[in-house]
Enzyme design. Sequence first.
Site, PDB file in Angstrom:
ATOM      1  N   GLU A 104      14.318  32.662  12.862  1.00  0.00           N
ATOM      2  CA  GLU A 104      13.342  31.587  13.067  1.00  0.00           C
ATOM      3  C   GLU A 104      13.783  30.691  14.233  1.00  0.00           C
ATOM      4  O   GLU A 104      12.980  30.308  15.089  1.00  0.00           O
ATOM      5  CB  GLU A 104      13.213  30.758  11.773  1.00  0.00           C
ATOM      6  CG  GLU A 104      12.429  29.476  11.958  1.00  0.00           C
ATOM      7  CD  GLU A 104      12.036  28.791  10.639  1.00  0.00           C
ATOM      8  OE1 GLU A 104      12.177  29.406   9.572  1.00  0.00           O
ATOM      9  OE2 GLU A 104      11.567  27.640  10.710  1.00  0.00           O
ATOM     10  N   ARG A 105      15.075  30.369  14.273  1.00  0.00           N
ATOM     11  CA  ARG A 105      15.571  29.443  15.297  1.00  0.00           C
ATOM     12  C   ARG A 105      15.617  30.099  16.673  1.00  0.00           C
ATOM     13  O   ARG A 105      15.296  29.462  17.685  1.00  0.00           O
ATOM     14  CB  ARG A 105      16.934  28.885  14.868  1.00  0.00           C
ATOM     15  CG  ARG A 105      16.748  27.935  13.698  1.00  0.00           C
ATOM     16  CD  ARG A 105      18.002  27.545  12.943  1.00  0.00           C
ATOM     17  NE  ARG A 105      17.612  26.776  11.759  1.00  0.00           N
ATOM     18  CZ  ARG A 105      18.406  26.526  10.730  1.00  0.00           C
ATOM     19  NH1 ARG A 105      19.650  26.984  10.714  1.00  0.00           N
ATOM     20  NH2 ARG A 105      17.958  25.830   9.691  1.00  0.00           N
TER      21      ARG A 105
END
Length: 388
Positions: free
Chosen positions: A242-243
Amino acid sequence: MQFTEEHQALRKTVRDFVEKEINPNCDEWERDGRYPIHEVFKKLGDLGLLGIQKPEEFGGMGLDYSYNLVAAEEFGIAAAGGVPLSIGVQTDMCTPALARFGSNEQKEEFLRPAITGEKVGCIGVSEVGAGSDVAGLKTNAKSDGDDYIINGHKMWITNAPSADFICLLANTSDDKPHKNKSLIIVPMDTPGISVAPHLDKLGMRSSETAQVFFDDVRVPKRNRIGAEGTGFMMQMLQFQEERLWGAANVIKALEGCVTRTIEYCRERETFGQPLINNQAIHFRMAELQTEIEALRALTYQACELHVAQKDVTQLASMAKLKAGRLGREVTDACLQYWGGNGYMWDNPVSRAYRDVRLVSVGGGADEIMLGIICKLMGTLPGKDKGGA
Ligand SMILES: Cc1cc2nc3c(=O)[nH]c(=O)nc-3n(C[C@H](O)[C@H](O)[C@H](O)COP(=O)(O)OP(=O)(O)OC[C@H]3O[C@@H](n4cnc5c(N)ncnc54)[C@H](O)[C@@H]3O)c2cc1C
């Protein structure tokens, strides 16, 4: 990063899709506060863009994460950040754990249709009282024979109003907070689930974000991903993608702000000359572009580490932190040079200013990234050392 012809071809496919299917509609979708997600996802699925890195046996392309990164970066040219955000939720936020740790049965039921675009997914971690402090979440899934019975709520869930399933993090025991959680895939049409009307957000307006309630929701235990109690660990791994996705997706959005601002400052004249002729402005643009290249280099470096299957936690946290900080700096600086026009709601830089602000908050706020980086640098005082 050494990009191959395949990377460039994928980049072009994403660019063409954004220019043809997304950008002409963004103003309308932003106004509506939603977009036809099933229709768009089906088209993305037909091109294979929802399963770039997912296993071929479940309909994915089976490519490594660098291809995913290229797509995330290119989706950044979208004229509204909300659309790529909801795509990123599908590809890099609610399906990585399912693809890595799910059973074949689960992948057949949920991953394959997520890759074709027939099913829309969402990720349910945050709660009203537990955003940064994931370990403190209260939604619980109580064992009842072969089923779990889920009670609780999730807050700020992107895609929720249109989603077909949620990848839910819930407490499945009374063990310690890091050992009592499981990830469970819950179909959104299960009796007992209700979704509140979508929230009125500062930015990312074309994506829907809503609160989800669970009232005695019965789901079979076979929907749990991996072993009971390993959900926290899986979610921490899922957060890395996600990051990385978040950092990559910001790069071209910020470049777009710089490019548009330079164009505007060439045309706009004050005191008898174009704005861009002011050294303060062309130097500032050069500085911002340099910073964007530094973010790109950091994100690519993190991606290489991830492709090599090394622990990417520190670099992914740094890339996410830098993306959030730089996103605020670039959009704020660019908006300034548009003067009054920059303060108008529909101005592209003002939209980016609002959209990009999320990066410092969502998916782990800047301070959470700093905490992780400090922990890995060995500078975070432990509780037993008198630290906070
Ligand atoms: C548009 C949008 C979409 C989202 N989509 C999703 C989604 O799809 N799924 C999902 O699960 N969640 C989602 N979220 C939730 C998001 O991940 C959380 O908002 C985020 O993790 C921060 O949690 P919080 O809002 O509870 O802030 P809090 O935890 O209350 O923190 C508030 C602020 O305090 C600071 N802070 C917190 N802890 C510390 C600390 N230890 N030290 C110093 N400062 C600190 C930070 O600046 C933080 O921003 C979304 C949020 C938004 C706004």
